[in-house]
Structures are given as C-alpha cells and as structure tokens.
Enzyme design. Structure first.
Site, PDB file in Angstrom:
ATOM      1  N   CYS A   1       0.820  -1.225   0.000  1.00  0.00           N
ATOM      2  CA  CYS A   1       0.000   0.000   0.000  1.00  0.00           C
ATOM      3  C   CYS A   1       0.853   1.274   0.000  1.00  0.00           C
ATOM      4  O   CYS A   1       0.408   2.324  -0.438  1.00  0.00           O
ATOM      5  CB  CYS A   1      -0.921   0.019   1.207  1.00  0.00           C
ATOM      6  SG  CYS A   1      -2.035  -1.386   1.222  1.00  0.00           S
TER       7      CYS A   1
ATOM      8  N   HIS B   1      -3.844   7.090   1.062  1.00  0.00           N
ATOM      9  CA  HIS B   1      -4.054   5.759   0.489  1.00  0.00           C
ATOM     10  C   HIS B   1      -5.462   5.315   0.866  1.00  0.00           C
ATOM     11  O   HIS B   1      -5.878   5.461   2.021  1.00  0.00           O
ATOM     12  CB  HIS B   1      -3.009   4.786   1.049  1.00  0.00           C
ATOM     13  CG  HIS B   1      -3.398   3.359   0.895  1.00  0.00           C
ATOM     14  ND1 HIS B   1      -3.731   2.827  -0.324  1.00  0.00           N
ATOM     15  CD2 HIS B   1      -3.550   2.359   1.805  1.00  0.00           C
ATOM     16  CE1 HIS B   1      -4.055   1.550  -0.162  1.00  0.00           C
ATOM     17  NE2 HIS B   1      -3.955   1.250   1.120  1.00  0.00           N
TER      18      HIS B   1
ATOM     19  N   ASN C   1      -9.980  -0.805  -2.223  1.00  0.00           N
ATOM     20  CA  ASN C   1      -8.560  -0.565  -1.936  1.00  0.00           C
ATOM     21  C   ASN C   1      -7.739  -1.165  -3.078  1.00  0.00           C
ATOM     22  O   ASN C   1      -7.730  -2.378  -3.258  1.00  0.00           O
ATOM     23  CB  ASN C   1      -8.215  -1.229  -0.597  1.00  0.00           C
ATOM     24  CG  ASN C   1      -6.767  -1.071  -0.196  1.00  0.00           C
ATOM     25  OD1 ASN C   1      -5.917  -0.711  -1.014  1.00  0.00           O
ATOM     26  ND2 ASN C   1      -6.470  -1.347   1.063  1.00  0.00           N
TER      27      ASN C   1
HETATM   28  O1  UT7 Z   1      -4.516  -1.076   2.784  1.00  0.00           O
HETATM   29  C1  UT7 Z   1      -3.754  -1.699   3.753  1.00  0.00           C
HETATM   30  C2  UT7 Z   1      -4.200  -1.331   5.085  1.00  0.00           C
HETATM   31  N1  UT7 Z   1      -5.453  -1.956   5.380  1.00  0.00           N
HETATM   32  C3  UT7 Z   1      -6.217  -1.427   6.284  1.00  0.00           C
HETATM   33  O2  UT7 Z   1      -5.914  -0.399   6.810  1.00  0.00           O
HETATM   34  C4  UT7 Z   1      -7.470  -2.195   6.696  1.00  0.00           C
HETATM   35  C5  UT7 Z   1      -7.682  -2.030   8.173  1.00  0.00           C
HETATM   36  N2  UT7 Z   1      -8.766  -2.824   8.707  1.00  0.00           N
HETATM   37  C6  UT7 Z   1     -10.073  -2.615   8.371  1.00  0.00           C
HETATM   38  O3  UT7 Z   1     -10.361  -1.796   7.537  1.00  0.00           O
HETATM   39  C7  UT7 Z   1     -11.129  -3.378   9.115  1.00  0.00           C
HETATM   40  O4  UT7 Z   1     -10.534  -4.118  10.153  1.00  0.00           O
HETATM   41  C8  UT7 Z   1     -11.961  -4.323   8.210  1.00  0.00           C
HETATM   42  C9  UT7 Z   1     -12.873  -3.504   7.330  1.00  0.00           C
HETATM   43  C10 UT7 Z   1     -11.042  -5.178   7.396  1.00  0.00           C
HETATM   44  C11 UT7 Z   1     -12.834  -5.240   9.061  1.00  0.00           C
HETATM   45  O5  UT7 Z   1     -13.662  -4.496   9.908  1.00  0.00           O
HETATM   46  P1  UT7 Z   1     -13.748  -4.875  11.455  1.00  0.00           P
HETATM   47  O6  UT7 Z   1     -14.697  -3.947  12.069  1.00  0.00           O
HETATM   48  O7  UT7 Z   1     -12.347  -4.869  11.996  1.00  0.00           O
HETATM   49  O8  UT7 Z   1     -14.365  -6.314  11.413  1.00  0.00           O
HETATM   50  P2  UT7 Z   1     -13.806  -7.678  12.020  1.00  0.00           P
HETATM   51  O9  UT7 Z   1     -12.739  -8.228  11.170  1.00  0.00           O
HETATM   52  O10 UT7 Z   1     -13.522  -7.488  13.477  1.00  0.00           O
HETATM   53  O11 UT7 Z   1     -15.079  -8.595  11.900  1.00  0.00           O
HETATM   54  C12 UT7 Z   1     -16.295  -8.313  12.623  1.00  0.00           C
HETATM   55  C13 UT7 Z   1     -17.348  -9.333  12.244  1.00  0.00           C
HETATM   56  C14 UT7 Z   1     -16.856 -10.769  12.351  1.00  0.00           C
HETATM   57  O12 UT7 Z   1     -17.947 -11.559  12.767  1.00  0.00           O
HETATM   58  P3  UT7 Z   1     -18.111 -12.001  14.295  1.00  0.00           P
HETATM   59  O13 UT7 Z   1     -16.870 -12.790  14.616  1.00  0.00           O
HETATM   60  O14 UT7 Z   1     -18.205 -10.732  15.076  1.00  0.00           O
HETATM   61  O15 UT7 Z   1     -19.359 -12.802  14.284  1.00  0.00           O
HETATM   62  C15 UT7 Z   1     -16.496 -11.141  10.931  1.00  0.00           C
HETATM   63  O16 UT7 Z   1     -16.605 -12.519  10.690  1.00  0.00           O
HETATM   64  O17 UT7 Z   1     -17.722  -9.156  10.862  1.00  0.00           O
HETATM   65  C16 UT7 Z   1     -17.559 -10.397  10.157  1.00  0.00           C
HETATM   66  N3  UT7 Z   1     -17.159 -10.108   8.789  1.00  0.00           N
HETATM   67  C17 UT7 Z   1     -18.024  -9.865   7.800  1.00  0.00           C
HETATM   68  N4  UT7 Z   1     -19.363  -9.857   7.771  1.00  0.00           N
HETATM   69  C18 UT7 Z   1     -19.954  -9.586   6.601  1.00  0.00           C
HETATM   70  C19 UT7 Z   1     -15.891  -9.976   8.291  1.00  0.00           C
HETATM   71  N5  UT7 Z   1     -15.949  -9.668   6.995  1.00  0.00           N
HETATM   72  C20 UT7 Z   1     -17.250  -9.600   6.671  1.00  0.00           C
HETATM   73  C21 UT7 Z   1     -17.929  -9.321   5.468  1.00  0.00           C
HETATM   74  N6  UT7 Z   1     -19.270  -9.322   5.475  1.00  0.00           N
HETATM   75  N7  UT7 Z   1     -17.287  -9.034   4.320  1.00  0.00           N
END
Ligand code: UT7
Length: 336
Positions: free
Chosen positions: A115, A263, A293
């Site tokens: 990135c 980014h 992204n």
């Molecule tokens: O470009 C490089 C740098 N990248 C970044 O900066 C990305 C940084 N991270 C993020 O943007 C966020 O962490 C994400 C958008 C990737 C994820 O969001 P989050 O709020 O951190 O979600 P999470 O991974 O903690 O997941 C929360 C819940 C989980 O379910 P449970 O365990 O709470 O039941 C996941 O399984 O959301 C679920 N989940 C989804 N649900 C529907 C994960 N992905 C999805 C999805 N659709 N696509």
C-alpha cells in the site's frame, strides 16, 4: 540540486463493476456491512478474457500520464513500478512496461512495498531527479487483486475490500526548489510482517515440491491474510505520525494543507485522519467508494481523479500518505 514535480498523471480501471450486492451472491456478506465498515460501494474486477494484467493496466495509465506530461516516451529516463501483484513472480513488471511502451533500454525498478508502494516509488524517483541523475521518471502503481482473492465466505474479511486498477505519474526535473516534491518520509516495521501478508509462494517459506505434494484445500497461505483490527489500529497512528513528520520537516502546520490524498485503505481511516487534522470535506480526497482498496494504485488513481476534477491547483500544498503491509508507511509533501 533540483526538485522534482509531477508533470503528468493518468489512471486506468477495468470496466467491470462489482457491487457489494454482487459479492453477496457468492459469499456471506452484505452491502450494509461493507459500507458501514469500509465505505466501499463497488470496485472493479478484471474479467476473464479481457486481457488486462497488472502490466497492461499500468501501461494504459502510463500512456495517459506521458501524454499529459507533454513528453515523448523516449524522454523517459527511468521506470519505477510498484505492485504486490506482478504478472510474473520474476521478472517484475518494470521491464514489461519498458517492452510494452517501446521505450529505449532505460533502467526499470520494481518496488515491493504494497500500500505504500507508490510513495516509496515517488521517493526513489525524487532522489534520482534531485541529484540530477535523471530528468523524467515514469512511476506506476498497478494491482490485479481479484484473481488472487479467496472469494468464498472464508475470505470475506479481505476480499470485499480490494479492487483492481492502475495509476501513473511522470516526475520531471523542476529548477525552482520551492516547488514540486518538497520531501518524502518512509518507514517500516517488519515485526508485523505477517499481520497483512500473502505467505505463499515464497521461496523462504515453503519448498515447491512440498506445495505440489500437499494438495490441501484448507491451506490458505495462497490468499492474502489480514488481521483487520490490528492493521486498522496501527494505520491510524502511523498515518497521523507520518503526515505530522512531513509537515514539520517543511515548517508547515495542518492548516497549510490544501489537499490530503490518503491511500484508500478504508473510508473510516480517512475520516479519522480528517478529524484529527481538522480538515474540511473538500480537503481530503476519497474514491474508495468506487474502487475499493487498490493498494499501490490507490494514491495515483485518487491523485489523478482529484487533478481531473480541478481539486489540485498551482501553488497548493498536497499531502500524500500511506500505510500498509510490511508494515510500511510514508508521506510526501508536494507544492503543486
Ligand atoms: O490497505 C492496507 C491497510 N489496510 C487497512 O488499513 C485495513 C484495516 N482494517 C479494516 O479496515 C477493518 O478491520 C476491516 C474492514 C477489514 C474489518 O472491519 P472490522 O470492524 O475490523 O471487522 P472484524 O474483522 O472485526 O469482523 C467483525 C465481524 C466478524 O464476525 P463475528 O466474529 O463478530 O461474528 C467477521 O466474521 O464481521 C464479520 N465479517 C463480515 N461480515 C460480513 C468480516 N468480513 C465480513 C464481510 N461481510 N465481508
């Protein structure tokens, strides 16, 4: 000593639009979750058979950038290509661009900083120009993510975020050292290398013969892995630090920023940074809603769109900043 300045910008994205609803048909996800967590509404995916690769998309973006720079392709002295999704494991796409554009046998360098790749590439180009070694450098950031993502529910935490596309810039010598790229700032913290990574293929990690024998469908090491919350927490801290570092190096304050082009990792990260630096909506450019992204391509695509929309004007202070896999992060302060 000289400065370098951006004299041409271009981007290319595949025509195929993939909405959040489209993804919800192939995995357990939904539009509300994706928009709420990331701001993304749709992204572009290369379609099988349309012939686009990381290199060809980069070439298309580069042609626009070169044309807008007013230069002939043979005036390009050096090529720098940033990507995490090269056409081949080796050689990297830099030489493929040299071939595709029919540029004489100039040097071609591949940057592997995910990135932050475009900022690293810009920084390298800036140093070559500042020392007088080269006059015009073509910088490309391009990614073909869609063919390498886990499109099952297992991969949804990563695969809904990333999109395909390319952006390019021509960086040229600027005699006025108060203009152009004022400074760049690069960092890394390899301690967290595996928190956002694709482990295989990797020569240090697994022997090819083991991979061939090990026909294990549970093996996810061929897919990108991201510890989302950990990456998010680090991103907001590092973005802030490296923007401040750039401002301070140039005796500037947040009030001097005309446009921040971050980014496009997550709209929530951009909004956090906007609030932290007390910037108005029109001082931060975001297009993650349309493209997701696109890793090394995200800054040059966003910068090109901002420029096309008249949001980057002569004399403006433009700040670029990125954070991602490595971890790596960086910023660039530009006087347009
Ligand atoms: O470009 C490089 C740098 N990248 C970044 O900066 C990305 C940084 N991270 C993020 O943007 C966020 O962490 C994400 C958008 C990737 C994820 O969001 P989050 O709020 O951190 O979600 P999470 O991974 O903690 O997941 C929360 C819940 C989980 O379910 P449970 O365990 O709470 O039941 C996941 O399984 O959301 C679920 N989940 C989804 N649900 C529907 C994960 N992905 C999805 C999805 N659709 N696509």
């Amino acid at each position: 000593m000289y400065n370098s300045k951006i004299t041409g910008l271009g981007y290319y994205v595949p025509e195929n639009v993939v909405t959040n609803d489209d993804l919800s048909k192939i995995m357990d996800t939904n539009d509300a979750w994706i928009q709420e967590r990331t701001g993304i509404k749709e992204r572009r995916h290369v379609e099988k058979g349309d012939g686009d690769t990381t290199t060809t998309m980069g070439v298309k973006a580069a042609k626009v950038a070169i044309e807008r720079s007013g230069l002939d392709k043979d005036e390009i002295d050096f090529i720098i290509f940033a990507t995490l999704s090269p056409d081949y494991y080796f050689p990297g796409p830099g030489v493929l661009v040299q071939r595709e554009l029919g540029i004489k046998t100039v040097g071609a360098l591949d940057v592997r900083n995910q990135c932050s790749g475009f900022i690293y590439a810009l920084s390298v180009a800036d140093q070559f120009i500042k020392t007088g070694m080269y006059k015009n450098i073509l910088i490309i950031g391009s990614e073909l993510h869609s063919t390498g993502l886990d499109m099952s529910t297992r991969g949804r935490g990563v695969s809904v975020i990333f999109g395909d596309g390319a952006g390019a810039a021509v960086l040229s010598r600027e005699e006025d050292t108060t203009k152009g790229v004022l400074s760049t700032h690069l960092h890394s913290e390899g301690e967290h290398a595996e928190e956002l990574s694709l482990i295989a293929p990797g020569m240090g990690k697994r022997w090819v013969t083991d991979i061939l024998e090990d026909d294990n469908e549970e093996d996810t090491s061929y897919y990108p892995y991201m510890n989302g919350q950990f990456v998010f927490k680090n991103a907001v801290v590092r973005f802030s630090e490296v923007i401040n570092e750039g401002l301070q190096a140039n005796n500037l304050t947040p009030a001097d920023i005309d446009l921040l082009v971050p980014h496009q990792a997550n709209l929530r990260i951009s909004q956090f940074i906007q609030q932290k630096f007390k910037l108005k909506d029109d001082q931060v450019f975001n297009n993650i809603m349309k493209y997701g992204n696109t890793t090394a391509a995200s800054i040059p695509i966003a910068l090109t769109e901002a420029w096309e929309q008249g949001k980057v004007k002569e004399g403006d202070t433009v700040v670029l900043a990125a954070f991602g896999s490595g971890f790596t992060w960086g910023s660039a302060i530009i006087k347009w």
